[in-house]
Design a protein around this motif. Structure first.
Motif, short mmCIF file in Angstrom:
data_model
loop_
_atom_site.label_atom_id
_atom_site.label_comp_id
_atom_site.label_asym_id
_atom_site.label_seq_id
_atom_site.Cartn_x
_atom_site.Cartn_y
_atom_site.Cartn_z
N ASP A 78 33.65 17.88 14.29
CA ASP A 78 33.83 19.28 13.99
C ASP A 78 33.13 19.65 13.05
OD1 ASP A 78 35.78 19.87 15.69
OD2 ASP A 78 36.89 18.58 14.20
N SER A 79 31.70 19.14 12.27
CA SER A 79 31.32 18.98 11.41
C SER A 79 29.84 19.55 11.64
CB SER A 79 31.25 17.83 10.09
OG SER A 79 30.12 16.07 11.41
N GLY A 80 28.59 19.60 10.46
CA GLY A 80 27.17 20.92 11.35
C GLY A 80 26.61 19.69 10.24
N VAL A 81 25.49 20.26 9.66
CA VAL A 81 24.09 19.13 9.52
C VAL A 81 24.89 18.28 8.48
CG1 VAL A 81 21.92 19.26 8.25
CG2 VAL A 81 22.79 21.70 10.15
N ASP A 82 24.16 17.19 8.03
CA ASP A 82 25.01 16.04 7.27
C ASP A 82 26.29 16.16 6.88
OD1 ASP A 82 22.01 15.48 6.86
OD2 ASP A 82 21.11 17.19 5.47
N GLY A 83 26.89 16.62 8.06
CA GLY A 83 28.47 16.59 7.54
C GLY A 83 29.27 17.39 6.82
N TRP A 84 28.81 18.39 7.17
CA TRP A 84 29.67 19.64 5.71
C TRP A 84 30.08 20.62 6.92
CZ3 TRP A 84 29.87 19.04 0.67
CH2 TRP A 84 28.30 18.73 0.12
N CYS A 85 31.39 21.09 6.85
CA CYS A 85 31.55 22.05 6.86
C CYS A 85 32.18 23.26 6.13
CB CYS A 85 33.00 21.47 7.32
SG CYS A 85 33.50 20.34 8.66
N HIS A 86 31.80 24.69 6.54
CA HIS A 86 31.74 25.35 6.09
C HIS A 86 32.56 26.30 5.85
CE1 HIS A 86 27.91 23.94 6.40
NE2 HIS A 86 28.17 24.54 5.49
N ALA A 87 33.49 27.51 4.83
CA ALA A 87 34.56 28.28 5.09
C ALA A 87 34.50 29.33 4.18
CB ALA A 87 36.20 28.14 4.55
N SER A 88 34.63 30.59 3.92
CA SER A 88 34.96 31.06 2.99
C SER A 88 35.79 30.81 1.63
CB SER A 88 35.52 33.13 3.32
OG SER A 88 37.04 33.17 3.82
N ASN A 89 36.86 30.27 1.55
CA ASN A 89 37.44 29.60 0.50
C ASN A 89 38.22 28.19 0.99
OD1 ASN A 89 40.07 30.02 1.22
ND2 ASN A 89 39.34 32.20 0.64
N PHE A 90 38.57 27.40 0.19
CA PHE A 90 39.15 26.18 0.74
C PHE A 90 40.48 26.54 1.53
CE2 PHE A 90 36.29 24.95 -2.90
CZ PHE A 90 35.25 23.83 -2.48
N SER A 91 40.85 27.56 1.32
CA SER A 91 41.80 27.44 2.45
C SER A 91 41.95 28.24 3.48
CB SER A 91 43.30 28.17 1.14
OG SER A 91 42.97 29.70 0.67
N SER A 95 34.61 25.73 9.40
CA SER A 95 33.33 26.24 11.22
C SER A 95 31.90 25.47 10.56
CB SER A 95 32.83 26.99 10.93
OG SER A 95 31.50 26.95 11.37
N PRO A 96 31.51 24.12 11.15
CA PRO A 96 30.76 23.07 11.08
C PRO A 96 28.80 24.19 10.99
CG PRO A 96 31.13 23.69 14.01
CD PRO A 96 32.15 24.44 13.16
N SER A 97 28.67 25.69 10.75
CA SER A 97 27.49 26.40 10.54
C SER A 97 28.21 27.37 8.97
CB SER A 97 27.29 27.17 11.47
OG SER A 97 28.71 27.93 12.10
N ALA A 98 26.48 27.33 8.72
CA ALA A 98 27.75 28.15 7.73
C ALA A 98 26.87 29.70 7.40
CB ALA A 98 26.67 27.74 6.35
N SER A 99 28.23 30.53 7.53
CA SER A 99 27.61 31.86 7.74
C SER A 99 27.23 32.51 6.62
CB SER A 99 28.46 32.65 8.78
OG SER A 99 30.30 32.24 7.51
N MET A 100 27.27 34.12 6.22
CA MET A 100 27.55 34.54 5.47
C MET A 100 28.52 34.75 4.61
SD MET A 100 24.11 35.55 4.77
CE MET A 100 23.56 37.38 3.82
N GLY A 101 29.71 34.50 5.67
CA GLY A 101 30.82 34.49 4.85
C GLY A 101 31.12 33.49 4.04
#
Length: 150
Positions: A78-91, A95-101
């Motif tokens: 469930d993680s992306g590059v280097d283990g990072w997960c991305h979201a628009s805010n912490f709640s 997502s494993p990939s970084a989108s513009m949002g």
């Protein structure tokens, strides 16, 4: 008193995972993710799922345990590059990939600890109630051992 320490070791989980999260934020879709960009309302840069700031070096071993691994990034499915997960805010959902949002990211760090059988065997025998769990037994043993060191 053969058996008290062996029974305690058998009842303890073989390995326990310590888990911390590293968190960052970016101000715009065109800037870098940085810890310095975190808002006061965000969780701390380092910490558990919730709660106060806890850095890797702040995590101490309980009595009679030893580290079984070094800290490492959880690179699960469930993680992306280097283990990072991305979201628009912490709640929001991650997502494993970084989108513009995606304005925040976090990754999980894991370190395993295990019961130190050698440390338990070196302890003096102590009477403990059979209904005590392993952490309570370890605390009783630790307190008794500290009395002998004084």
């Amino acid at each position: 008193m053969v058996g008290d320490f062996e029974r305690a070791a058998e009842q303890a989980p073989p390995k326990v995972e310590e888990v911390l999260f590293e968190r960052e934020r970016r101000r715009t879709p065109f800037t870098s993710f940085l810890a310095e960009n975190l808002l006061e309302s965000d969780p701390p840069n380092w910490g558990r799922v919730s709660g106060p700031l806890v850095r890797k070096e702040d995590v101490l071993l309980p009595p009679n345990y030893r580290w079984a691994s070094a800290w490492c990034v959880d690179n699960g499915p469930d993680s992306g590059v280097d283990g990072w997960c991305h979201a628009s805010n912490f709640s929001k959902s991650w997502s494993p990939s970084a989108s513009m949002g995606a304005f925040v990211r976090q990754r999980r760090w894991i370190r395993k600890r295990e019961l130190d059988g050698d440390a338990l065997r070196q302890q003096r025998p102590v009477a403990v109630a059979p209904e005590m769990d392993i952490s309570e037994r370890a605390e009783v043993l630790s307190r008794r051992e500290s009395k002998f060191r004084k």
